[in-house]
Design a protein around this motif. Structure first.
Motif, PDB file in Angstrom:
ATOM      1  N   LYS A   1      -4.237   1.582   0.866  1.00  0.00           N
ATOM      2  CA  LYS A   1      -3.607   2.436  -0.221  1.00  0.00           C
ATOM      3  C   LYS A   1      -4.020   3.751  -0.302  1.00  0.00           C
ATOM      4  O   LYS A   1      -3.362   4.687  -0.191  1.00  0.00           O
ATOM      5  CB  LYS A   1      -3.624   1.640  -1.346  1.00  0.00           C
ATOM      6  CG  LYS A   1      -2.561   2.190  -2.274  1.00  0.00           C
ATOM      7  CD  LYS A   1      -2.361   1.346  -3.710  1.00  0.00           C
ATOM      8  CE  LYS A   1      -1.170   1.893  -4.466  1.00  0.00           C
ATOM      9  NZ  LYS A   1      -0.721   0.842  -5.451  1.00  0.00           N
ATOM     10  N   ASN A  44      -2.372   7.269   0.886  1.00  0.00           N
ATOM     11  CA  ASN A  44      -2.132   8.390  -0.228  1.00  0.00           C
ATOM     12  C   ASN A  44      -2.585   9.643   0.213  1.00  0.00           C
ATOM     13  O   ASN A  44      -2.335  10.680  -0.058  1.00  0.00           O
ATOM     14  CB  ASN A  44      -2.651   7.808  -1.619  1.00  0.00           C
ATOM     15  CG  ASN A  44      -1.835   6.972  -2.242  1.00  0.00           C
ATOM     16  OD1 ASN A  44      -0.605   6.765  -2.020  1.00  0.00           O
ATOM     17  ND2 ASN A  44      -2.369   6.137  -3.222  1.00  0.00           N
ATOM     18  N   ALA A  47       0.753  -1.294  -0.053  1.00  0.00           N
ATOM     19  CA  ALA A  47       0.130  -0.009  -0.065  1.00  0.00           C
ATOM     20  C   ALA A  47       1.083   1.188  -0.011  1.00  0.00           C
ATOM     21  O   ALA A  47       0.308   2.506  -0.086  1.00  0.00           O
ATOM     22  CB  ALA A  47      -0.837  -0.093   1.177  1.00  0.00           C
ATOM     23  N   GLY A  48       2.446   1.143   0.148  1.00  0.00           N
ATOM     24  CA  GLY A  48       3.013   2.108   0.095  1.00  0.00           C
ATOM     25  C   GLY A  48       3.382   2.748   1.432  1.00  0.00           C
ATOM     26  O   GLY A  48       3.946   4.018   1.270  1.00  0.00           O
ATOM     27  N   ASN A  77      -9.709   0.530   2.127  1.00  0.00           N
ATOM     28  CA  ASN A  77      -8.629   0.690   1.383  1.00  0.00           C
ATOM     29  C   ASN A  77      -7.273   1.298   1.959  1.00  0.00           C
ATOM     30  O   ASN A  77      -7.337   2.490   1.949  1.00  0.00           O
ATOM     31  CB  ASN A  77      -9.135   1.432   0.187  1.00  0.00           C
ATOM     32  CG  ASN A  77      -8.021   1.293  -1.087  1.00  0.00           C
ATOM     33  OD1 ASN A  77      -6.812   1.448  -0.696  1.00  0.00           O
ATOM     34  ND2 ASN A  77      -8.569   1.493  -2.298  1.00  0.00           N
TER      35      ASN A  77
END
Ligand code: DX5
Ligand code: ZN
Length: 211
Positions: A204, A208, A27-28, A202
């Motif tokens: 991710k 973000n 997911a970063g 979610n």
């Protein structure tokens, strides 16, 4: 400064720790924030070096270990050996001599040193150690539990800290896209978030939205 997002593993499913780490990486996540609590400095008890060691084997993400414990000096080597990349101690638990000792040991082991302060602790308390640390972790809740509300006083603390400190400033507690924005605007560049990230459908998107 580039904004880094550090999901707090405290809000993940501990029965599936390896998968949660993988999920956070995909997911970063930039770092994994690991909340260590001893039932003395804070009312809650979480995990120790044994679990950090397992996490080390399960991920190549940076392990950012937040020690909310009464005696960080006593357990420092255990957390270094477990594979921590960053270790944060609370200013409420160490004096200047101990801070120097921790700084020297972490430097030798190439582990980054962070100092944290509780919402009620004034910025002046960490001034003497600012020259010893790689980053500051500003608490925006009283440490002990995930899922608490952001204490707005943290914003002014970050703003004033940024005027005198050019390295990383992390904020921890009650961070979501709104509170995250309020601290980024005044100079924070690492956002720690537990329930906001792991509680979202979610992760991710959640990560973000913080970046
Ligand atoms: C609080 C911990 C935090 C906490 C963050 O004692 O140090 O790292 O897990 O959780 P949220 O983001 O849910 O406030
Ligand atoms: Zn934390």
């Amino acid at each position: 400064m580039k904004i880094k997002v550090a999901p707090s593993i405290l809000s993940a499913d501990f029965s599936r720790l390896g998968e949660e780490l993988k999920r956070a990486r995909l997911a970063g996540a930039d770092l994994i924030h690991v909340d260590v609590m001893d039932g003395h400095f804070v009312p809650n008890i979480t995990i120790g070096p044994v679990v950090v060691k397992s996490m080390r084997r399960a991920t190549d993400l940076i392990l950012d270990v937040h020690l909310m414990i009464q005696d960080p000096v006593k357990y420092l080597d255990d957390f270094i050996e477990a594979g921590s990349d960053m270790i944060t101690a609370h200013i409420e638990t160490i004096n200047l001599r101990q801070a120097r000792l921790i700084a020297a040991r972490l430097k030798e082991k190439k582990v980054k040193f962070g100092i944290s302060l509780n919402p009620a602790t004034p910025l002046s308390a960490i001034k003497p150690v600012l020259g010893l640390v790689d980053f500051v972790l500003v608490m925006s809740v009283n440490p002990g539990f995930a899922g608490q509300s952001f204490i707005p006083g943290a914003v002014d603390k970050v703003r004033r800290l940024r005027q005198v400190f050019s390295k990383d400033i992390a904020v921890d507690g009650g961070i979501n896209s709104f509170t995250g924005e309020s601290v980024k605007r005044v100079g924070a560049n690492i956002l720690v978030a537990g329930s906001y990230i792991f509680g979202s459908k979610n992760i991710k998107e959640a990560i973000n939205s913080l970046r």
